[in-house]
Design an enzyme around this catalytic site. Structure first.
Site, PDB file in Angstrom:
ATOM      1  N   GLY A 125       0.829  -1.197   0.000  1.00  0.00           N
ATOM      2  CA  GLY A 125       0.000   0.000   0.000  1.00  0.00           C
ATOM      3  C   GLY A 125       0.864   1.248   0.000  1.00  0.00           C
ATOM      4  O   GLY A 125       1.978   1.237   0.523  1.00  0.00           O
TER       5      GLY A 125
ATOM      6  N   GLN B 217       2.851  10.047   1.294  1.00  0.00           N
ATOM      7  CA  GLN B 217       4.169   9.403   1.375  1.00  0.00           C
ATOM      8  C   GLN B 217       5.078   9.786   0.208  1.00  0.00           C
ATOM      9  O   GLN B 217       6.289   9.580   0.268  1.00  0.00           O
ATOM     10  CB  GLN B 217       4.028   7.876   1.419  1.00  0.00           C
ATOM     11  CG  GLN B 217       3.359   7.378   2.691  1.00  0.00           C
ATOM     12  CD  GLN B 217       3.275   5.864   2.695  1.00  0.00           C
ATOM     13  OE1 GLN B 217       2.362   5.285   2.123  1.00  0.00           O
ATOM     14  NE2 GLN B 217       4.233   5.226   3.328  1.00  0.00           N
TER      15      GLN B 217
ATOM     16  N   CYS C 106       5.605   0.137   7.727  1.00  0.00           N
ATOM     17  CA  CYS C 106       5.236   1.246   6.848  1.00  0.00           C
ATOM     18  C   CYS C 106       6.454   1.624   6.021  1.00  0.00           C
ATOM     19  O   CYS C 106       7.569   1.680   6.545  1.00  0.00           O
ATOM     20  CB  CYS C 106       4.786   2.433   7.694  1.00  0.00           C
ATOM     21  SG  CYS C 106       4.379   3.899   6.730  1.00  0.00           S
ATOM     22  N   LEU C 107       6.249   1.891   4.738  1.00  0.00           N
ATOM     23  CA  LEU C 107       7.366   2.255   3.856  1.00  0.00           C
ATOM     24  C   LEU C 107       8.038   3.556   4.299  1.00  0.00           C
ATOM     25  O   LEU C 107       9.194   3.793   3.975  1.00  0.00           O
ATOM     26  CB  LEU C 107       6.879   2.381   2.405  1.00  0.00           C
ATOM     27  CG  LEU C 107       6.386   1.096   1.729  1.00  0.00           C
ATOM     28  CD1 LEU C 107       5.838   1.395   0.350  1.00  0.00           C
ATOM     29  CD2 LEU C 107       7.488   0.053   1.659  1.00  0.00           C
TER      30      LEU C 107
ATOM     31  N   HIS D 157      -4.671   1.438   7.530  1.00  0.00           N
ATOM     32  CA  HIS D 157      -3.340   2.051   7.566  1.00  0.00           C
ATOM     33  C   HIS D 157      -3.237   3.214   6.557  1.00  0.00           C
ATOM     34  O   HIS D 157      -2.757   4.294   6.899  1.00  0.00           O
ATOM     35  CB  HIS D 157      -2.304   0.957   7.253  1.00  0.00           C
ATOM     36  CG  HIS D 157      -0.882   1.417   7.230  1.00  0.00           C
ATOM     37  ND1 HIS D 157       0.051   0.974   8.147  1.00  0.00           N
ATOM     38  CD2 HIS D 157      -0.209   2.252   6.385  1.00  0.00           C
ATOM     39  CE1 HIS D 157       1.220   1.545   7.864  1.00  0.00           C
ATOM     40  NE2 HIS D 157       1.089   2.313   6.797  1.00  0.00           N
ATOM     41  N   GLU D 158      -3.720   2.981   5.331  1.00  0.00           N
ATOM     42  CA  GLU D 158      -3.600   4.018   4.290  1.00  0.00           C
ATOM     43  C   GLU D 158      -4.518   5.203   4.574  1.00  0.00           C
ATOM     44  O   GLU D 158      -4.133   6.353   4.349  1.00  0.00           O
ATOM     45  CB  GLU D 158      -3.887   3.444   2.891  1.00  0.00           C
ATOM     46  CG  GLU D 158      -2.989   2.288   2.446  1.00  0.00           C
ATOM     47  CD  GLU D 158      -1.499   2.515   2.652  1.00  0.00           C
ATOM     48  OE1 GLU D 158      -1.041   3.668   2.574  1.00  0.00           O
ATOM     49  OE2 GLU D 158      -0.792   1.522   2.922  1.00  0.00           O
TER      50      GLU D 158
ATOM     51  N   HIS E  21      -2.936   7.444   6.953  1.00  0.00           N
ATOM     52  CA  HIS E  21      -1.943   8.319   6.305  1.00  0.00           C
ATOM     53  C   HIS E  21      -2.602   9.608   5.799  1.00  0.00           C
ATOM     54  O   HIS E  21      -2.013  10.683   5.883  1.00  0.00           O
ATOM     55  CB  HIS E  21      -1.305   7.621   5.096  1.00  0.00           C
ATOM     56  CG  HIS E  21      -0.070   6.828   5.420  1.00  0.00           C
ATOM     57  ND1 HIS E  21       1.043   7.382   6.002  1.00  0.00           N
ATOM     58  CD2 HIS E  21       0.231   5.523   5.219  1.00  0.00           C
ATOM     59  CE1 HIS E  21       1.984   6.446   6.151  1.00  0.00           C
ATOM     60  NE2 HIS E  21       1.509   5.307   5.692  1.00  0.00           N
TER      61      HIS E  21
HETATM   62 NI    NI Z   1       2.415   3.421   5.687  1.00  0.00          NI
END
Ligand code: NI
Length: 169
Positions: free
Chosen positions: A45, A50, A92-93, A134-135, A138
């Site tokens: 995701g 991000q 998380c990235l 999660h997204e 963000h």
């Molecule tokens: Ni994330």
């Protein structure tokens, strides 16, 4: 084009994102780049903040490019309802090399728009529900570590600070 992924500490990750209101070629180009970035990371995701854009847009693909039917692009997602709880490891990235246990809804119904502005309703369960939760966080400037205890969160923050000091963040 692979876009740089912002890491924890960047202000864009803490901001409330604004609705997508132009469903045009520019959005299509951005989505294409976000998908490429998500696959190359690799991740399941990616949310627009991000990659430095505070708009309510996310891409999700539990198959990480293996199965094109799993790719979901969603604009302006809203959680219609949730059911149950699931507790599992999450990362998380934007916070690479860290993971922790986060409680998320077990099931959820998400309503939003596709890349053309058409309404979509998605019933998500398990990992997909976790990913949407999660997204969507963000898009509201919330990171998974914000769900952790104060002690756990400050421990992660101090580790990141050290990494940043040595130029490794
Ligand atoms: Ni994330």
């Amino acid at each position: 084009m692979i876009l740089p992924i912002l890491k924890y500490g960047k202000p864009e990750l803490k901001r409330l994102s604004l609705p997508v209101d132009h469903f045009d070629g520019e959005l299509e180009k951005l989505v294409k780049n976000m998908i490429e970035t998500m696959y190359s990371a690799p991740g399941i995701g990616l949310a627009a903040p991000q990659v430095g854009l505070n708009i309510r847009l996310a891409t999700v693909d539990l198959s990480v490019g293996e199965d094109s039917s799993k790719l979901i692009t969603i604009c302006n997602p809203e959680i219609v309802s949730t059911e149950g709880e699931q507790k599992s490891e999450e990362g998380c990235l934007s916070i690479p090399d860290f993971t922790d246990t986060v409680i998320r809804p077990k099931k959820m119904i998400v309503r939003g728009q596709d890349i053309h502005g058409e309404e979509v309703v998605i019933e998500a369960e398990g990992l997909l529900a976790r990913c949407f939760s999660h997204e969507i966080d963000h898009l509201n400037g919330i990171l998974y570590i914000d769900h952790l205890s104060t002690i756990k969160k400050s421990l992660i923050r101090s580790k990141i600070k050290k990494l940043a000091k040595s130029g490794n963040w």
